[in-house]
Design a protein around this motif. Structure first.
Motif, mmCIF file in Angstrom:
data_model
loop_
_atom_site.group_PDB
_atom_site.id
_atom_site.type_symbol
_atom_site.label_atom_id
_atom_site.label_comp_id
_atom_site.label_asym_id
_atom_site.label_seq_id
_atom_site.Cartn_x
_atom_site.Cartn_y
_atom_site.Cartn_z
ATOM 1 N N TYR A 140 0.850 -1.183 0.000
ATOM 2 C CA TYR A 140 0.000 0.000 0.000
ATOM 3 C C TYR A 140 0.887 1.234 0.000
ATOM 4 O O TYR A 140 1.746 1.375 0.881
ATOM 5 N N ASP A 141 0.699 2.087 -0.980
ATOM 6 C CA ASP A 141 1.403 3.359 -1.025
ATOM 7 C C ASP A 141 2.927 3.155 -0.946
ATOM 8 O O ASP A 141 3.626 3.864 -0.207
ATOM 9 N N GLY A 142 3.420 2.158 -1.670
ATOM 10 C CA GLY A 142 4.859 1.926 -1.751
ATOM 11 C C GLY A 142 5.462 1.220 -0.554
ATOM 12 O O GLY A 142 6.686 1.079 -0.461
ATOM 13 N N LYS A 143 4.626 0.773 0.373
ATOM 14 C CA LYS A 143 5.124 0.082 1.565
ATOM 15 C C LYS A 143 4.379 -1.235 1.743
ATOM 16 O O LYS A 143 3.333 -1.446 1.130
ATOM 17 N N CYS A 144 4.903 -2.096 2.608
ATOM 18 C CA CYS A 144 4.151 -3.283 2.990
ATOM 19 C C CYS A 144 3.455 -2.993 4.317
ATOM 20 O O CYS A 144 4.093 -2.569 5.278
ATOM 21 N N HIS A 150 -4.234 -0.600 11.796
ATOM 22 C CA HIS A 150 -4.093 0.844 11.704
ATOM 23 C C HIS A 150 -2.794 1.242 11.002
ATOM 24 O O HIS A 150 -2.759 2.169 10.193
ATOM 25 N N ASN A 151 -1.746 0.491 11.261
ATOM 26 C CA ASN A 151 -0.444 0.687 10.610
ATOM 27 C C ASN A 151 0.156 2.094 10.804
ATOM 28 O O ASN A 151 1.046 2.495 10.057
ATOM 29 N N ARG A 152 -0.347 2.830 11.741
ATOM 30 C CA ARG A 152 0.103 4.213 11.971
ATOM 31 C C ARG A 152 -0.002 5.062 10.715
ATOM 32 O O ARG A 152 0.786 5.979 10.468
ATOM 33 N N ILE A 153 -0.965 4.702 9.895
ATOM 34 C CA ILE A 153 -1.160 5.432 8.642
ATOM 35 C C ILE A 153 -2.531 6.108 8.660
ATOM 36 O O ILE A 153 -2.673 7.261 8.256
ATOM 37 N N CYS A 154 -3.519 5.364 9.131
ATOM 38 C CA CYS A 154 -4.899 5.842 9.001
ATOM 39 C C CYS A 154 -5.255 6.804 10.130
ATOM 40 O O CYS A 154 -4.575 6.873 11.150
ATOM 41 N N LYS A 155 -6.363 7.501 9.907
ATOM 42 C CA LYS A 155 -6.765 8.492 10.898
ATOM 43 C C LYS A 155 -7.483 7.826 12.075
ATOM 44 O O LYS A 155 -7.810 6.637 12.039
ATOM 45 N N ARG A 156 -7.680 8.627 13.100
ATOM 46 C CA ARG A 156 -8.464 8.201 14.247
ATOM 47 C C ARG A 156 -9.684 9.091 14.316
ATOM 48 O O ARG A 156 -9.562 10.308 14.223
ATOM 49 N N VAL A 157 -10.844 8.469 14.442
ATOM 50 C CA VAL A 157 -12.082 9.248 14.548
ATOM 51 C C VAL A 157 -12.662 8.979 15.929
ATOM 52 O O VAL A 157 -13.145 7.889 16.213
ATOM 53 N N GLY A 158 -12.578 9.993 16.793
ATOM 54 C CA GLY A 158 -12.970 9.765 18.178
ATOM 55 C C GLY A 158 -12.028 8.738 18.790
ATOM 56 O O GLY A 158 -10.815 8.923 18.789
ATOM 57 N N ARG A 159 -12.597 7.634 19.268
ATOM 58 C CA ARG A 159 -11.741 6.602 19.857
ATOM 59 C C ARG A 159 -11.466 5.463 18.879
ATOM 60 O O ARG A 159 -10.852 4.469 19.236
ATOM 61 N N VAL A 160 -11.947 5.638 17.641
ATOM 62 C CA VAL A 160 -11.839 4.546 16.665
ATOM 63 C C VAL A 160 -10.688 4.793 15.698
ATOM 64 O O VAL A 160 -10.633 5.809 15.013
ATOM 65 N N TYR A 161 -9.762 3.850 15.656
ATOM 66 C CA TYR A 161 -8.667 3.907 14.692
ATOM 67 C C TYR A 161 -9.113 3.257 13.393
ATOM 68 O O TYR A 161 -9.522 2.099 13.383
ATOM 69 N N TRP A 162 -9.047 3.997 12.312
ATOM 70 C CA TRP A 162 -9.355 3.400 11.023
ATOM 71 C C TRP A 162 -8.205 2.465 10.626
ATOM 72 O O TRP A 162 -7.090 2.605 11.138
ATOM 73 N N VAL A 163 -8.505 1.541 9.709
ATOM 74 C CA VAL A 163 -7.518 0.518 9.348
ATOM 75 C C VAL A 163 -7.333 0.458 7.827
ATOM 76 O O VAL A 163 -8.172 0.931 7.073
ATOM 77 N N ILE A 164 -6.204 -0.121 7.421
ATOM 78 C CA ILE A 164 -6.014 -0.401 5.995
ATOM 79 C C ILE A 164 -6.911 -1.579 5.637
ATOM 80 O O ILE A 164 -6.796 -2.658 6.207
ATOM 81 N N GLY A 165 -7.830 -1.327 4.738
ATOM 82 C CA GLY A 165 -8.767 -2.371 4.327
ATOM 83 C C GLY A 165 -9.276 -2.068 2.934
ATOM 84 O O GLY A 165 -8.825 -1.113 2.291
ATOM 85 N N CYS A 175 -7.811 3.590 3.790
ATOM 86 C CA CYS A 175 -8.173 3.637 5.195
ATOM 87 C C CYS A 175 -9.699 3.581 5.310
ATOM 88 O O CYS A 175 -10.400 4.362 4.682
ATOM 89 N N VAL A 176 -10.180 2.631 6.073
ATOM 90 C CA VAL A 176 -11.627 2.443 6.228
ATOM 91 C C VAL A 176 -11.947 2.260 7.707
ATOM 92 O O VAL A 176 -11.088 1.839 8.484
#
Ligand SMILES: *[C@@H]1O[C@H](CO)[C@@H](O)[C@H](O)[C@H]1NC(C)=O
Ligand SMILES: *[C@@H]1O[C@H](CO)[C@@H](O)[C@H](O)[C@H]1NC(C)=O
Ligand SMILES: *[C@@H]1O[C@H](CO)[C@@H](O)[C@H](O)[C@H]1NC(C)=O
Length: 218
Positions: A140-144, A150-165, A175-176
Motif C-alpha cells: 500500500y502506497d509503496g510500503k508493505c 491501523h499501521n500508523r497510517i490511518c486516521k483516528r475518529v474519536g476513539r476509533v482507529y481506522w484501518v487499511i482495508g 483507510c476504512v
C-alpha cells in the motif's frame, strides 16, 4: 360517491393506525434498543430476534445473520417487500469458477504468495503476486502494511482507529472504518444464540464485485 370513498379511506387509515398501535404495544422490549417479537405475531418460534429483522419490511439494511448465507456473504434486501438475497460482503468479490465470494487481498483461491485481486477495467477476478511477505501483509502506497490494522497510517475518529482495508466502492486498499470486520470477529468468536444481526449500513448488492453485478442483474 367521492365522499364515501374518502370516508372509506379515512376509516381504513384509522384502522391501520389502531392495528399499528396494537402491534407496537405487543412488542415489549426486554432491553432498550433490542426489540422482541412474540411468536404469536409472526409465527417464528425459533430465533425470534433474527426473524424480527427478516420480517420487518421497514428495516431494509443489509445484514449478516449467522448461518443464513455461504461464507463471506450477507443478506441484502431483495426486489420484493420482505425477500432477502445472499451476496458477497462489502470488500469481497464473486469468483464464478468456484461460485463463491472471497476477500480481496487475501490468498483465497490463489497460490501461496498471491492474493485475490480484480483486473481493471475488466473487473475480472484473478490472482496477483504479492510483493510483500508475511501473514496479511499487502502493498500500500509503496510500503508493505498489515491488512485490517491501523499501521500508523490511518486516521483516528474519536476513539476509533481506522484501518487499511478494502474500500467497498473502489475495491482498492485504503483507510476504512474497522466496524464491520471487528463486529464479524466478535460474532464468529461468540456464536451466541441471542446474537443480534450485524447491520451493513450503506452496503449495496450492485457494487462492483458482487454476484448480482457479475450476473448483470443490476
Ligand atoms: C465499477 O468498475 C468499473 C470498471 O472498473 C468502473 O468504471 C466503475 O466506476 C465502478 N463502479 C463503481 C460504483 O465504483
Ligand atoms: C489471470 O492470471 C493469469 C496468471 O497471471 C493470466 O495468465 C491470465 O491471463 C489472467 N486472466 C485474466 C482474465 O486477466
Ligand atoms: C472509498 O472510496 C471512495 C471513492 O474514492 C470515497 O469517496 C470513500 O470515502 C471511500 N470510503 C472510505 C470508507 O474511505
Amino acid at each position: 360517491m367521492d365522499g364515501r370513498k374518502t370516508m372509506g379511506l379515512k376509516s381504513l387509515i384509522i384502522c391501520a393506525a389502531i392495528a399499528g398501535l396494537a402491534v407496537v404495544q405487543t412488542l415489549p422490549s426486554t432491553e432498550p434498543g433490542k426489540p422482541r417479537v412474540q411468536e404469536e405475531i409472526f409465527g417464528f418460534p425459533a430465533d425470534e430476534q433474527i426473524s424480527y429483522y427478516l420480517q420487518n419490511a421497514r428495516n431494509r439494511t443489509p445484514i449478516f445473520v449467522p448461518g443464513k448465507c455461504a461464507d463471506n456473504e450477507i443478506l441484502y434486501p431483495g426486489d420484493h417487500e420482505s425477500d432477502w438475497v445472499c451476496d458477497c460482503r462489502p470488500g469481497h468479490v464473486y469468483y464464478p469458477q468456484m461460485n463463491k465470494c472471497y476477500p480481496l487481498f487475501m490468498q483465497g483461491f490463489c497460490k501461496p504468495g498471491e492474493y485475490v485481486d480484480v483486473m481493471r477495467p475488466s473487473m475480472i477476478v484473478n490472482c496477483t503476486t504479492n510483493v510483500c511477505s508475511g501473514q496479511n501483509m499487502v502493498p500500500y502506497d509503496g510500503k508493505c502494511v498489515e491488512l485490517n490494522r491501523h499501521n500508523r497510517i490511518c486516521k483516528r475518529v474519536g476513539r476509533v482507529y481506522w484501518v487499511i482495508g478494502v474500500n467497498a466502492t473502489t475495491l482498492e486498499l485504503g483507510c476504512v472504518p474497522p466496524d464491520a470486520t471487528t463486529m464479524l470477529h466478535r460474532v464468529n468468536g461468540e456464536e451466541g444464540e441471542d446474537e443480534e444481526p450485524i447491520q451493513f449500513e450503506g452496503a449495496n448488492r450492485c457494487s462492483n464485485g458482487t454476484r448480482t453485478k457479475y450476473e448483470g442483474l443490476c
